[in-house]
Design a protein around this motif. Structure first.
Motif, mmCIF file in Angstrom:
data_model
loop_
_atom_site.group_PDB
_atom_site.id
_atom_site.type_symbol
_atom_site.label_atom_id
_atom_site.label_comp_id
_atom_site.label_asym_id
_atom_site.label_seq_id
_atom_site.Cartn_x
_atom_site.Cartn_y
_atom_site.Cartn_z
ATOM 1 N N VAL A 138 -9.998 -5.338 -1.279
ATOM 2 C CA VAL A 138 -10.595 -4.035 -1.574
ATOM 3 C C VAL A 138 -10.856 -3.273 -0.283
ATOM 4 O O VAL A 138 -10.536 -2.085 -0.163
ATOM 5 C CB VAL A 138 -11.900 -4.214 -2.383
ATOM 6 C CG1 VAL A 138 -12.659 -2.887 -2.474
ATOM 7 C CG2 VAL A 138 -11.590 -4.734 -3.785
ATOM 8 N N ALA A 139 -11.449 -3.950 0.710
ATOM 9 C CA ALA A 139 -11.739 -3.285 1.977
ATOM 10 C C ALA A 139 -10.469 -2.795 2.647
ATOM 11 O O ALA A 139 -10.404 -1.671 3.162
ATOM 12 C CB ALA A 139 -12.492 -4.241 2.909
ATOM 13 N N TYR A 140 -9.443 -3.628 2.615
ATOM 14 C CA TYR A 140 -8.197 -3.279 3.314
ATOM 15 C C TYR A 140 -7.459 -2.142 2.612
ATOM 16 O O TYR A 140 -7.009 -1.188 3.247
ATOM 17 C CB TYR A 140 -7.306 -4.515 3.402
ATOM 18 C CG TYR A 140 -6.049 -4.302 4.227
ATOM 19 C CD1 TYR A 140 -6.067 -4.499 5.604
ATOM 20 C CD2 TYR A 140 -4.859 -3.916 3.629
ATOM 21 C CE1 TYR A 140 -4.926 -4.302 6.367
ATOM 22 C CE2 TYR A 140 -3.712 -3.712 4.376
ATOM 23 C CZ TYR A 140 -3.752 -3.904 5.748
ATOM 24 O OH TYR A 140 -2.614 -3.701 6.494
ATOM 25 N N THR A 141 -7.322 -2.215 1.302
ATOM 26 C CA THR A 141 -6.501 -1.230 0.591
ATOM 27 C C THR A 141 -7.219 0.098 0.376
ATOM 28 O O THR A 141 -6.587 1.082 0.011
ATOM 29 C CB THR A 141 -6.039 -1.771 -0.776
ATOM 30 O OG1 THR A 141 -7.183 -2.145 -1.561
ATOM 31 C CG2 THR A 141 -5.130 -2.980 -0.588
ATOM 32 N N ARG A 142 -8.528 0.151 0.606
ATOM 33 C CA ARG A 142 -9.235 1.423 0.549
ATOM 34 C C ARG A 142 -9.028 2.246 1.814
ATOM 35 O O ARG A 142 -9.363 3.416 1.851
ATOM 36 C CB ARG A 142 -10.738 1.191 0.370
ATOM 37 C CG ARG A 142 -11.174 1.047 -1.071
ATOM 38 C CD ARG A 142 -12.679 0.878 -1.133
ATOM 39 N NE ARG A 142 -13.142 0.822 -2.511
ATOM 40 C CZ ARG A 142 -14.360 0.445 -2.856
ATOM 41 N NH1 ARG A 142 -15.228 0.078 -1.924
ATOM 42 N NH2 ARG A 142 -14.722 0.418 -4.122
ATOM 43 N N VAL A 150 0.868 -1.174 0.000
ATOM 44 C CA VAL A 150 0.000 0.000 0.000
ATOM 45 C C VAL A 150 0.904 1.223 0.000
ATOM 46 O O VAL A 150 1.667 1.435 0.947
ATOM 47 C CB VAL A 150 -0.928 0.025 1.233
ATOM 48 C CG1 VAL A 150 -1.822 1.268 1.200
ATOM 49 C CG2 VAL A 150 -1.787 -1.238 1.294
ATOM 50 N N HIS A 151 0.876 1.987 -1.084
ATOM 51 C CA HIS A 151 1.739 3.164 -1.233
ATOM 52 C C HIS A 151 3.211 2.802 -0.973
ATOM 53 O O HIS A 151 3.935 3.540 -0.303
ATOM 54 C CB HIS A 151 1.292 4.277 -0.299
ATOM 55 C CG HIS A 151 -0.096 4.771 -0.568
ATOM 56 N ND1 HIS A 151 -0.438 5.513 -1.670
ATOM 57 C CD2 HIS A 151 -1.249 4.602 0.133
ATOM 58 C CE1 HIS A 151 -1.727 5.791 -1.635
ATOM 59 N NE2 HIS A 151 -2.243 5.245 -0.564
ATOM 60 N N GLY A 152 3.646 1.668 -1.508
ATOM 61 C CA GLY A 152 5.039 1.269 -1.418
ATOM 62 C C GLY A 152 5.446 0.619 -0.124
ATOM 63 O O GLY A 152 6.604 0.225 0.044
ATOM 64 N N VAL A 153 4.517 0.492 0.821
ATOM 65 C CA VAL A 153 4.804 -0.103 2.128
ATOM 66 C C VAL A 153 4.164 -1.481 2.210
ATOM 67 O O VAL A 153 2.989 -1.658 1.845
ATOM 68 C CB VAL A 153 4.275 0.788 3.270
ATOM 69 C CG1 VAL A 153 4.501 0.130 4.631
ATOM 70 C CG2 VAL A 153 4.941 2.155 3.233
ATOM 71 N N LEU A 154 4.904 -2.472 2.676
ATOM 72 C CA LEU A 154 4.366 -3.817 2.837
ATOM 73 C C LEU A 154 3.517 -3.850 4.107
ATOM 74 O O LEU A 154 4.045 -3.869 5.217
ATOM 75 C CB LEU A 154 5.495 -4.844 2.917
ATOM 76 C CG LEU A 154 5.057 -6.310 2.898
ATOM 77 C CD1 LEU A 154 4.467 -6.691 1.544
ATOM 78 C CD2 LEU A 154 6.232 -7.228 3.235
#
Length: 318
Positions: A288-292, A206-210
């Motif tokens: 989807v829920a997590y990365t939003r 997410v935005h380059g962070v694991l």
């Protein structure tokens, strides 16, 4: 635990923008690892750094126990890479592509294996690559990648552009033909149903962070949807540990929560909803829920729930 891929604070900046941020990745040997993230999350950049195609801004990489900057030829021959779009010389025939690729691996090229894969996919040796369908080209690219019998296979969105049937056949064949004891597969994909079908373990950028690094089932079980029903307009949710997002839909308040338990239940019940329920999610819905969720409040998700996730910094996964 033997590790096929290891990175330490792997970072890449482009024009002052951080694309991959302090990545500490561990891919256990013998696993099928799904490498996930939304567009622009840094997946392809990470894969290109793993393959030595892009130089990191800082950090280090190990493949098969060797530092990438000093990877011996013997180890290089044990790593295969299948690039996005299956780039091949389209003027060649299938047989010519085999001879061309085999010349780079004179000691490891398994012609019998290559022929078996061609037979499995019903590919003619005389066919021009330019006349093959997308699915056939993907199958040929897979055959060329595994003919040197690699210990590590890295695939960048290998089913991109394939229809549903071709994707299914490709993935089924990938597992049957590629995975043997000790062989490791890392692959990225935008099709979450594909990942759910074959991946033992996933990582989510997410935005380059694991933010996630755990078994696939652990992630699916960890992320839940909580639905609260109210008689009137729902209140603003006050927040709780593990909250990914909250949104109102009419008289309902819907939450996405990591590791829902008694602590979170107490917060839900404090709002006195008319009713409430918890439901599980498939991998796509959980992703989807997590990365939003908001970038810096996402709880980290590893093999074991991180009790201090909300107090963690914004680097790496548990």
């Amino acid at each position: 635990m033997t590790v096929a891929i290891a990175t330490e604070r792997l970072t890449k900046d482009y024009d002052g923008r951080r694309v991959v941020d302090g990545l500490d990745l561990r891919v256990p040997a013998g696993t099928v690892y799904g490498f996930l993230g939304r567009n622009g999350a840094g997946k392809s950049t990470t894969i290109k750094m793993l393959m030595g195609m892009v130089r990191p801004t800082l950090g280090r990489i190990e493949l098969l126990g060797h530092d990438l900057t000093a990877l011996p030829m013997e180890a290089k021959g044990r790593v295969a890479y299948l690039a996005e779009g299956h780039p091949l010389y389209r003027w060649m025939t299938v047989a010519e592509a085999s001879r061309f690729a085999g010349a780079f691996h004179p000691d490891r090229w398994d012609r019998a294996m290559f022929e078996r894969v061609l037979d499995h996919f019903e590919l003619s040796r005389r066919s021009k690559i330019r006349k093959l369908s997308n699915g056939q080209r993907a199958s040929l690219a897979l055959a060329l990648a595994i003919a040197p019998d690699p210990d590590l296979l890295v695939l960048d969105d290998p089913t991109l552009g394939l229809d549903t049937v071709a994707r299914h056949d490709f993935l089924q064949s990938m597992v049957q033909l590629v995975q043997r004891r000790g062989r490791t597969i890392l692959f990225s994909s935008h099709v979450l149903a594909d990942v759910e079908r074959v991946a033992d373990r996933i990582g989510v950028l997410v935005h380059g962070v694991l933010r996630v690094d755990c078994p696939t089932e652990r992630f699916k079980q960890a992320v839940s949807r909580v639905t609260l029903e109210f008689a009137g307009e729902p209140p603003t949710f006050p927040g709780c540990r593990g909250l990914v997002q909250a949104w109102a839909v009419g008289r309902r308040l819907e939450l996405a929560v990591v590791d829902f338990g008694p602590e979170q239940q107490a917060v839900v019940e404090s709002l006195s909803p008319r009713s409430w329920s918890v439901s599980g999610l498939n991998l796509e819905d959980a992703f989807v829920a997590y990365t939003r969720g908001p970038r810096r409040s996402l709880p980290l998700l590893g093999d074991v729930a991180d009790e201090d996730a909300e107090d963690s910094d914004d680097r790496g996964a548990a």
